[in-house]
Design a protein around this motif. Structure first.
Motif, PDB file in Angstrom:
ATOM      1  N   SER A  50       0.689  -1.137   0.009  1.00  0.00           N
ATOM      2  CA  SER A  50       0.164   0.049  -0.028  1.00  0.00           C
ATOM      3  C   SER A  50       0.769   1.309  -0.047  1.00  0.00           C
ATOM      4  CB  SER A  50      -0.809   0.072   1.317  1.00  0.00           C
ATOM      5  OG  SER A  50      -0.152   0.106   2.378  1.00  0.00           O
ATOM      6  N   ILE A  51       0.145   2.382  -0.200  1.00  0.00           N
ATOM      7  CA  ILE A  51       1.113   3.697  -0.299  1.00  0.00           C
ATOM      8  C   ILE A  51       0.098   4.666   0.622  1.00  0.00           C
ATOM      9  CG2 ILE A  51       1.527   5.476  -1.552  1.00  0.00           C
ATOM     10  CD1 ILE A  51       1.915   3.829  -3.768  1.00  0.00           C
ATOM     11  N   SER A  52       0.806   5.120   1.553  1.00  0.00           N
ATOM     12  CA  SER A  52       0.164   6.242   2.383  1.00  0.00           C
ATOM     13  C   SER A  52       0.784   7.418   2.275  1.00  0.00           C
ATOM     14  CB  SER A  52       0.294   5.758   3.823  1.00  0.00           C
ATOM     15  OG  SER A  52      -0.320   6.637   4.822  1.00  0.00           O
ATOM     16  N   ILE A  53       0.194   8.389   2.039  1.00  0.00           N
ATOM     17  CA  ILE A  53       0.583   9.826   1.651  1.00  0.00           C
ATOM     18  C   ILE A  53       0.153  10.635   2.938  1.00  0.00           C
ATOM     19  CG2 ILE A  53       1.139  11.937   0.519  1.00  0.00           C
ATOM     20  CD1 ILE A  53       0.648   9.871  -2.109  1.00  0.00           C
ATOM     21  N   GLY A  54       1.203  11.217   3.946  1.00  0.00           N
ATOM     22  CA  GLY A  54       0.923  11.986   4.993  1.00  0.00           C
ATOM     23  C   GLY A  54       0.180  13.335   5.046  1.00  0.00           C
ATOM     24  N   ASP A  55      -0.155  14.019   5.656  1.00  0.00           N
ATOM     25  CA  ASP A  55      -0.929  15.420   5.658  1.00  0.00           C
ATOM     26  C   ASP A  55       0.147  16.433   5.266  1.00  0.00           C
ATOM     27  OD1 ASP A  55      -3.311  14.231   6.677  1.00  0.00           O
ATOM     28  OD2 ASP A  55      -2.985  15.241   8.673  1.00  0.00           O
ATOM     29  N   GLY A  56      -0.413  17.037   4.028  1.00  0.00           N
ATOM     30  CA  GLY A  56       0.651  18.416   3.785  1.00  0.00           C
ATOM     31  C   GLY A  56       1.919  17.914   3.077  1.00  0.00           C
ATOM     32  N   ALA A  62       1.708   8.398  -7.809  1.00  0.00           N
ATOM     33  CA  ALA A  62       1.880   7.450  -6.861  1.00  0.00           C
ATOM     34  C   ALA A  62       0.973   6.108  -7.704  1.00  0.00           C
ATOM     35  CB  ALA A  62       0.850   7.569  -5.468  1.00  0.00           C
ATOM     36  N   SER A  63       1.876   4.988  -7.504  1.00  0.00           N
ATOM     37  CA  SER A  63       1.267   3.879  -8.247  1.00  0.00           C
ATOM     38  C   SER A  63       1.526   2.516  -7.417  1.00  0.00           C
ATOM     39  CB  SER A  63       1.683   3.519  -9.719  1.00  0.00           C
ATOM     40  OG  SER A  63       1.450   2.658 -10.347  1.00  0.00           O
ATOM     41  N   THR A  64       0.570   1.610  -7.572  1.00  0.00           N
ATOM     42  CA  THR A  64       0.858   0.236  -6.756  1.00  0.00           C
ATOM     43  C   THR A  64      -0.291  -0.677  -7.767  1.00  0.00           C
ATOM     44  OG1 THR A  64       0.872  -1.258  -4.928  1.00  0.00           O
ATOM     45  CG2 THR A  64      -0.923   0.483  -5.210  1.00  0.00           C
ATOM     46  N   VAL A  65       0.063  -1.956  -7.409  1.00  0.00           N
ATOM     47  CA  VAL A  65      -0.608  -3.036  -8.091  1.00  0.00           C
ATOM     48  C   VAL A  65      -1.480  -3.586  -7.092  1.00  0.00           C
ATOM     49  CG1 VAL A  65      -0.491  -5.242  -9.596  1.00  0.00           C
ATOM     50  CG2 VAL A  65       0.864  -3.557 -10.050  1.00  0.00           C
ATOM     51  N   LYS A  70      -3.602   5.819   0.318  1.00  0.00           N
ATOM     52  CA  LYS A  70      -4.316   6.774   1.240  1.00  0.00           C
ATOM     53  C   LYS A  70      -3.467   8.181   1.039  1.00  0.00           C
ATOM     54  CE  LYS A  70      -6.007   7.514   5.865  1.00  0.00           C
ATOM     55  NZ  LYS A  70      -6.063   7.060   7.237  1.00  0.00           N
ATOM     56  N   VAL A  71      -4.254   9.355   0.940  1.00  0.00           N
ATOM     57  CA  VAL A  71      -3.649  10.676   0.896  1.00  0.00           C
ATOM     58  C   VAL A  71      -4.229  11.240   1.847  1.00  0.00           C
ATOM     59  CG1 VAL A  71      -3.185  12.495  -0.540  1.00  0.00           C
ATOM     60  CG2 VAL A  71      -3.532  10.459  -1.775  1.00  0.00           C
ATOM     61  N   GLY A  72      -3.380  12.036   2.788  1.00  0.00           N
ATOM     62  CA  GLY A  72      -3.718  12.756   3.957  1.00  0.00           C
ATOM     63  C   GLY A  72      -4.249  14.298   3.606  1.00  0.00           C
ATOM     64  N   ILE A  87      -8.735   3.487  -2.915  1.00  0.00           N
ATOM     65  CA  ILE A  87      -8.189   4.965  -3.150  1.00  0.00           C
ATOM     66  C   ILE A  87      -8.864   5.795  -2.350  1.00  0.00           C
ATOM     67  CG2 ILE A  87      -7.147   6.775  -4.518  1.00  0.00           C
ATOM     68  CD1 ILE A  87      -6.632   5.146  -6.705  1.00  0.00           C
ATOM     69  N   ARG A  88      -8.340   6.581  -1.176  1.00  0.00           N
ATOM     70  CA  ARG A  88      -9.172   7.362  -0.369  1.00  0.00           C
ATOM     71  C   ARG A  88      -8.135   8.762  -0.277  1.00  0.00           C
ATOM     72  NH1 ARG A  88     -13.078   7.090   3.197  1.00  0.00           N
ATOM     73  NH2 ARG A  88     -13.038   9.033   4.961  1.00  0.00           N
ATOM     74  N   VAL A  89      -8.928   9.863  -0.757  1.00  0.00           N
ATOM     75  CA  VAL A  89      -8.180  11.070  -0.683  1.00  0.00           C
ATOM     76  C   VAL A  89      -8.956  12.029   0.298  1.00  0.00           C
ATOM     77  CG1 VAL A  89      -7.803  13.015  -1.989  1.00  0.00           C
ATOM     78  CG2 VAL A  89      -7.727  10.755  -3.303  1.00  0.00           C
ATOM     79  N   GLY A  90      -8.023  12.678   1.364  1.00  0.00           N
ATOM     80  CA  GLY A  90      -8.440  13.604   2.465  1.00  0.00           C
ATOM     81  C   GLY A  90      -9.179  15.025   1.844  1.00  0.00           C
ATOM     82  N   ARG A  91      -9.089  15.643   2.916  1.00  0.00           N
ATOM     83  CA  ARG A  91      -9.619  16.993   2.630  1.00  0.00           C
ATOM     84  C   ARG A  91      -8.575  18.025   2.152  1.00  0.00           C
ATOM     85  NH1 ARG A  91     -14.081  18.879   7.044  1.00  0.00           N
ATOM     86  NH2 ARG A  91     -15.244  16.988   7.310  1.00  0.00           N
ATOM     87  N   ASN A  92      -9.102  18.898   1.231  1.00  0.00           N
ATOM     88  CA  ASN A  92      -8.175  19.922   0.585  1.00  0.00           C
ATOM     89  C   ASN A  92      -7.088  19.391  -0.108  1.00  0.00           C
ATOM     90  OD1 ASN A  92      -9.941  21.890   1.822  1.00  0.00           O
ATOM     91  ND2 ASN A  92      -9.204  21.350   3.666  1.00  0.00           N
TER      92      ASN A  92
END
Length: 221
Positions: A50-56, A62-65, A70-72, A87-92
């Protein structure tokens, strides 16, 4: 004179080096990728993880199979792409590319902007107060263009294709919520259940008969 300029040049190079290092790509075969909040990276690429991208944080594509993405909140990213995963994308969040998955859902939260298309095959798509510059396309997924969202392109549900595809067992549910806008056409190549809020606006609809509703949420099927 040459000697006096050298320290200044060296200082500029040293100051530039951390930024270059911070923007480097991250690539793996087996393993997840986690980007810390507020950091800057280039492209993120893995196969099994998985790929997790933190807030800010700021990243490229971003690519995976086999894994979720998840994007903060308040992040800046490129395109987001997986085959088996949600795929989950956070606010703003600002996404400069599209969002695509085959077997997995997509959700984009309030205040976010997506510059490209959103596509799934077997997965629901949900937007809440989101600006989507491209199209929405799915085959078997439900679609919710939630309250206050604006889709500049079209919304399409395609017919299943392939040599061994069986007849679909359920009708996708499509909801255009309060004050939502789909500027392009709504095109359905298979049967769907379509609900459009009275305050919403859409382009022309083909392949379905809209059910108009006035409540905060669409009627249950």
């Amino acid at each position: 004179m040459a000697q006096s300029r050298f320290p200044a040049i060296a200082l500029c190079l040293l100051l530039a080096m951390p930024a270059a290092w911070a923007a480097e790509d991250i690539s793996k075969v087996n393993g997840s990728i986690e980007v810390a909040a507020g950091t800057v990276h280039g492209e993120l690429d893995t196969v099994n993880g998985s790929i997790s991208i933190g807030d800010g944080a700021q990243t490229g594509d971003a690519s995976t199979v086999n894994g979720s993405i998840k994007v903060g909140a308040n992040a800046r990213v490129g395109s987001l792409d997986t085959v088996n995963g949600a795929i989950r994308v956070g606010r703003n969040v600002q996404a400069s590319g599209g969002i695509e998955t085959v077997n997995g859902s997509v959700f984009v939260d309030r205040g976010s902007t997506v510059a490209g298309d959103i596509e799934t095959v077997n997965g629901a798509i949900g937007l809440v107060e989101t600006q989507l510059r491209g199209d929405i396309e799915t085959v078997n997924g439900d679609v919710t263009v939630g309250i206050g969202s604006v889709v500049s392109g079209s919304l399409s549900i395609k017919r299943s294709s392939g040599w061994f595809q069986s007849a679909p067992k359920r009708k996708p549910r499509v909801v255009i919520g309060p004050r939502a806008v789909v500027q392009g056409p709504l095109k359905f190549e298979r049967e769907v259940r379509l609900y459009v809020h009275r305050s919403a606006r859409t382009g022309p609809v083909t392949g379905a008969e809209p059910v108009v509703f006035d409540t905060d949420t669409a009627p249950e099927d």
